[in-house]
Design an enzyme around this catalytic site. Structure first.
Site, mmCIF file in Angstrom:
data_model
loop_
_atom_site.group_PDB
_atom_site.id
_atom_site.type_symbol
_atom_site.label_atom_id
_atom_site.label_comp_id
_atom_site.label_asym_id
_atom_site.label_seq_id
_atom_site.Cartn_x
_atom_site.Cartn_y
_atom_site.Cartn_z
ATOM 1 N N SER A 1 6.017 3.871 8.838
ATOM 2 C CA SER A 1 4.850 4.616 9.309
ATOM 3 C C SER A 1 4.395 4.231 10.703
ATOM 4 O O SER A 1 5.138 4.379 11.658
ATOM 5 C CB SER A 1 3.734 4.463 8.287
ATOM 6 O OG SER A 1 2.665 5.290 8.614
ATOM 7 N N HIS A 2 3.182 3.695 10.803
ATOM 8 C CA HIS A 2 2.593 3.400 12.107
ATOM 9 C C HIS A 2 3.109 2.081 12.691
ATOM 10 O O HIS A 2 2.736 1.725 13.795
ATOM 11 C CB HIS A 2 1.075 3.338 11.971
ATOM 12 C CG HIS A 2 0.644 2.341 10.937
ATOM 13 N ND1 HIS A 2 0.847 2.545 9.597
ATOM 14 C CD2 HIS A 2 0.063 1.135 11.055
ATOM 15 C CE1 HIS A 2 0.391 1.504 8.932
ATOM 16 N NE2 HIS A 2 -0.086 0.628 9.792
ATOM 17 N N ASP B 1 1.457 9.906 13.622
ATOM 18 C CA ASP B 1 2.057 8.569 13.600
ATOM 19 C C ASP B 1 3.566 8.622 13.386
ATOM 20 O O ASP B 1 4.180 9.688 13.412
ATOM 21 C CB ASP B 1 1.386 7.696 12.536
ATOM 22 C CG ASP B 1 1.732 8.133 11.129
ATOM 23 O OD1 ASP B 1 2.016 9.337 10.933
ATOM 24 O OD2 ASP B 1 1.729 7.283 10.224
ATOM 25 N N ARG C 1 -9.035 -6.291 7.669
ATOM 26 C CA ARG C 1 -9.733 -5.081 8.091
ATOM 27 C C ARG C 1 -11.184 -5.189 7.637
ATOM 28 O O ARG C 1 -11.459 -5.511 6.487
ATOM 29 C CB ARG C 1 -9.111 -3.841 7.454
ATOM 30 C CG ARG C 1 -7.616 -3.689 7.720
ATOM 31 C CD ARG C 1 -7.189 -2.235 7.533
ATOM 32 N NE ARG C 1 -5.752 -2.075 7.415
ATOM 33 C CZ ARG C 1 -4.882 -2.144 8.416
ATOM 34 N NH1 ARG C 1 -5.305 -2.435 9.638
ATOM 35 N NH2 ARG C 1 -3.597 -1.969 8.206
ATOM 36 N N GLU D 1 -10.036 6.709 5.878
ATOM 37 C CA GLU D 1 -10.537 6.389 7.210
ATOM 38 C C GLU D 1 -9.414 6.071 8.189
ATOM 39 O O GLU D 1 -9.619 6.103 9.401
ATOM 40 C CB GLU D 1 -11.530 5.226 7.148
ATOM 41 C CG GLU D 1 -11.055 3.968 6.397
ATOM 42 C CD GLU D 1 -9.873 3.273 7.003
ATOM 43 O OE1 GLU D 1 -9.845 3.144 8.229
ATOM 44 O OE2 GLU D 1 -8.981 2.848 6.241
ATOM 45 N N LYS E 1 -0.539 12.475 2.632
ATOM 46 C CA LYS E 1 -1.406 12.882 3.721
ATOM 47 C C LYS E 1 -0.542 13.595 4.749
ATOM 48 O O LYS E 1 0.672 13.426 4.761
ATOM 49 C CB LYS E 1 -2.150 11.691 4.308
ATOM 50 C CG LYS E 1 -1.308 10.546 4.824
ATOM 51 C CD LYS E 1 -2.234 9.398 5.211
ATOM 52 C CE LYS E 1 -1.495 8.245 5.867
ATOM 53 N NZ LYS E 1 -1.132 7.197 4.903
ATOM 54 N N THR F 1 -7.570 2.122 -1.535
ATOM 55 C CA THR F 1 -6.787 2.479 -0.353
ATOM 56 C C THR F 1 -5.337 2.784 -0.727
ATOM 57 O O THR F 1 -4.725 2.052 -1.493
ATOM 58 C CB THR F 1 -6.845 1.316 0.646
ATOM 59 O OG1 THR F 1 -8.198 1.186 1.080
ATOM 60 C CG2 THR F 1 -5.952 1.558 1.845
ATOM 61 N N ASP G 1 5.629 8.467 10.910
ATOM 62 C CA ASP G 1 6.231 9.324 9.878
ATOM 63 C C ASP G 1 5.486 10.639 9.682
ATOM 64 O O ASP G 1 5.780 11.379 8.739
ATOM 65 C CB ASP G 1 6.361 8.564 8.556
ATOM 66 C CG ASP G 1 5.016 8.128 8.000
ATOM 67 O OD1 ASP G 1 4.087 7.900 8.795
ATOM 68 O OD2 ASP G 1 4.903 8.007 6.765
ATOM 69 N N ASP H 1 2.330 11.445 8.871
ATOM 70 C CA ASP H 1 1.300 11.717 7.866
ATOM 71 C C ASP H 1 -0.117 11.439 8.366
ATOM 72 O O ASP H 1 -1.079 11.779 7.698
ATOM 73 C CB ASP H 1 1.582 10.981 6.544
ATOM 74 C CG ASP H 1 1.749 9.490 6.708
ATOM 75 O OD1 ASP H 1 1.661 8.988 7.841
ATOM 76 O OD2 ASP H 1 1.986 8.817 5.678
ATOM 77 N N ARG H 2 -0.251 10.823 9.537
ATOM 78 C CA ARG H 2 -1.598 10.553 10.055
ATOM 79 C C ARG H 2 -1.981 11.550 11.136
ATOM 80 O O ARG H 2 -1.108 12.168 11.749
ATOM 81 C CB ARG H 2 -1.663 9.156 10.669
ATOM 82 C CG ARG H 2 -1.442 8.062 9.664
ATOM 83 C CD ARG H 2 -1.684 6.705 10.299
ATOM 84 N NE ARG H 2 -1.495 5.686 9.288
ATOM 85 C CZ ARG H 2 -2.057 4.476 9.308
ATOM 86 N NH1 ARG H 2 -2.818 4.149 10.336
ATOM 87 N NH2 ARG H 2 -1.853 3.627 8.337
ATOM 88 N N ARG I 1 7.784 -2.710 2.963
ATOM 89 C CA ARG I 1 7.924 -2.789 4.421
ATOM 90 C C ARG I 1 8.266 -4.202 4.826
ATOM 91 O O ARG I 1 7.584 -5.149 4.432
ATOM 92 C CB ARG I 1 6.635 -2.336 5.114
ATOM 93 C CG ARG I 1 6.396 -0.870 4.888
ATOM 94 C CD ARG I 1 5.268 -0.325 5.713
ATOM 95 N NE ARG I 1 4.992 1.025 5.246
ATOM 96 C CZ ARG I 1 3.973 1.765 5.624
ATOM 97 N NH1 ARG I 1 3.122 1.299 6.522
ATOM 98 N NH2 ARG I 1 3.798 2.972 5.145
ATOM 99 N N THR J 1 0.837 -1.207 0.000
ATOM 100 C CA THR J 1 0.000 0.000 0.000
ATOM 101 C C THR J 1 0.872 1.257 0.000
ATOM 102 O O THR J 1 0.547 2.253 -0.632
ATOM 103 C CB THR J 1 -0.908 0.027 1.252
ATOM 104 O OG1 THR J 1 -1.557 -1.234 1.394
ATOM 105 C CG2 THR J 1 -1.959 1.115 1.142
#
Ligand code: VG1
Ligand code: CO
Length: 544
Positions: A113-114, A278, A497, A365, A377, A345, A280, A282-283, A22, A18
């Protein structure tokens, strides 16, 4: 300095998901693993030769080593100029900002990221194109294809570059500019929002806020912008020190992983406003006193109120949301008479719409919101947007949200994540759902009848690019939806998810607990997919 040509052989599985490639840190630490992927980027993006590359990451474990490797390889491959954040740091939105401002040909962004950081945790790498946005599918496929046939990479036998001081250096024939990671970004934010009004809010004395940087990259950005420039009291930014393992935490701003912050917003003494970002940067998570703003609602509210901020005073051109994001933003777009789009997504699917000027705002979301100011983002941007709205409307977060629902109706929304399930179980569940698709329309499931059921496929309206198998969508006659997807950012097993939503027009029914308001659909979703028999999980790990 002569480039060294190092022989190598392909690794399996270097396909970006996505958002980039990673894997566990230990995977990246294998000899040639990172190098192969970086060379595949350089081989497939010839514009980088003689061009400018931006390099930076979220500071997680292995960031520094990876930056040094990339600098050597960039120099050996003839990149003319590299802009690298001091300490090898750049938040994801700041990397996008620097690419655009300095007209670079691309960026290599290091982040998972997260996902947690540390020697036994996760690392990631992705390529952003000249528009500052994540490489579209066409580019990531080419990079992956190149990793499958790679035979050599180029590097230099050189000492490590000093990344800790702002300076212009040379490495071989390449100019390396170590830049302030915050400055360009902070300047852009000041151009979009009414900093005087926000500073006034902080100076009024009656407004209490905390921002949880979760020991991740936004610490330095939030300190500079919120405390230094806007005058928020010292201590407004919590967990401000960026640490390579995020202090052992999970740098994911949601109700589960930022629970301490959520507690600070509860009750009569609760904070007026709280937010988190988060790994990095972006959230974003937005909270008011006794009030959690779902990311789907946040997108809709920003769209409805954008004209109150200087950067969007002219209004917005259109809105896009990822498919599993609630339909709240669509209602606002319709009311404003602007276009709205539903994309797969991942932020890479917004890039073309933003570049073409078809949309101004977009969101997911998964705590992602952004606009045409960048091509990523942007966590702090969303926080500043909300602060600007609070200053302009002089209302509480809860009042703004409640009024929004009264005007547009409420889209009750929840996401249930089942993490680290066995891949076969998860794949089997999705395959079985896919098989049921043709027979679902017209069927009664619980209290509702299915109107449509499909495996979401998307044709990019700008370049015609096609993306298939982007999630199973089940839409009921009253507009309620259940969506199933497998995560494309995990590094172990599979994450299922399940996204659930329904529309509630009646203001008398707007104050329910979403888990209750959606209880019936939640049960239907579990049953239809056979979640427990297929994954062995009786309950989700994370509910947002
Ligand atoms: C998740 C989110 C997705 C987001 C992606 C990257 O992907 O669902 O909306 O764009 O993470 O976000 P997935 O495939 O795991 O559902 V970030 O902040 O991790 O770069
Ligand atoms: Co992120």
């Amino acid at each position: 300095m002569e480039p060294q040509i190092i022989a190598t052989t392909p690794f399996e599985g270097q396909r970006p998901g996505t958002s980039g490639l990673r894997k566990k840190v230990r995977v990246f630490q294998q000899p040639h693993y990172l190098e192969n992927f970086v060379q595949a980027i350089l081989d497939t993006r010839p514009e980088l030769v003689g061009g400018t590359l931006v390099v930076g990451g979220d500071g997680r474990y292995y960031n520094r080593e990876a930056v040094q490797t990339i600098l050597r390889m960039a120099a050996a491959n003839g990149v003319a100029r590299v802009l690298v954040g001091r300490g090898g740091l750049l938040s994801t939105p700041a990397a996008s900002c620097v690419v655009r401002k300095h007209q670079a040909q691309g960026a290599i962004v290091l982040s998972a990221s997260h996902n947690p950081g540390g020697p036994d945790a996760d690392f990631g790498i992705k390529f952003n194109a000249a528009n500052g946005g994540p490489a579209p599918e066409s580019m990531t496929s080419a990079i992956h294809a190149r990793t499958q046939e790679i035979e050599r990479y180029l590097t230099l036998d050189s000492a490590a570059v000093d990344l800790d001081r702002i300076a212009t250096l040379t490495l071989g024939a390449t100019r390396i500019e170590v830049i302030d990671p915050v400055a360009d970004y902070a300047e852009l934010m000041a151009s979009l929002f009414d900093f005087d009004a926000i500073a006034g809010l902080f100076a009024s004395g009656g407004f209490r806020m905390r921002f949880d940087a979760m020991h991740a990259i936004t610490g330095p950005y939030a300190l500079e912008i919120l405390e230094n420039r806007l005058g928020a009291e010292a201590g407004t930014v919590l967990n401000a020190e960026a640490l390579p393992d995020f202090g052992g935490g999970h740098p994911d701003p949601n109700l589960t992983h930022a629970a301490a912050l959520v507690t600070m917003t509860r009750g009569v003494d609760g904070l007026d406003f709280a937010a988190a970002s988060d790994g990095d940067g972006d959230r974003n998570m937005i909270l008011g006193r006794d009030c959690f703003v779902t990311p789907s609602d946040s997108l809709a509210i920003l769209a409805a109120n954008a004209h109150l901020t200087p950067g969007y005073r002219q209004g917005i051109r259109g809105v896009a949301r990822s498919m599993p994001t609630s339909q709240a933003a669509d209602r606002v777009a319709e009311a404003l008479g602007v276009e709205h789009f539903e994309t797969p997504t991942g932020w890479k699917f917004f890039g073309n719409l933003l570049d073409a000027g078809r949309i101004t705002l977009c969101g997911e979301e998964s705590f992602g919101t952004g606009s045409d100011h960048l091509r990523e983002k942007d966590g702090l941007w969303a926080v500043l947007f909300w602060l600007n709205l609070l200053a302009a409307r002089r209302q509480s977060v809860a009042e703004i949200v409640t009024e929004h629902w009264r005007r547009f109706g409420r889209d009750y929304y929840t996401r249930h994540d089942y993490e680290g399930v066995a891949s076969e179980g998860a794949e089997g569940l999705m395959a079985a759902l896919r098989e049921q698709l043709p027979t679902l329309p017209g069927q009664q499931l619980g209290a509702r009848r299915v109107a449509q059921a499909d495996d979401f496929a998307y044709t990019d309206p700008i370049d015609g690019g096609r993306a298939e198998h982007q999630g199973i969508r089940i839409r009921f006659e009253d507009g309620a939806r259940i969506v199933y997807r497998l995560s494309g950012t995990g590094t172990e097993g599979a994450t299922l998810r399940v996204y659930i939503e329904r529309f509630e027009p009646d203001p008398a029914r707007h104050q329910l607990d979403p888990q209750e308001a959606l209880g019936e659909l939640i049960a239907t979703a579990r049953e239809l997919a056979g979640i427990e028999p297929r994954t062995g999980r009786a309950a989700p790990d994370v509910i947002t």
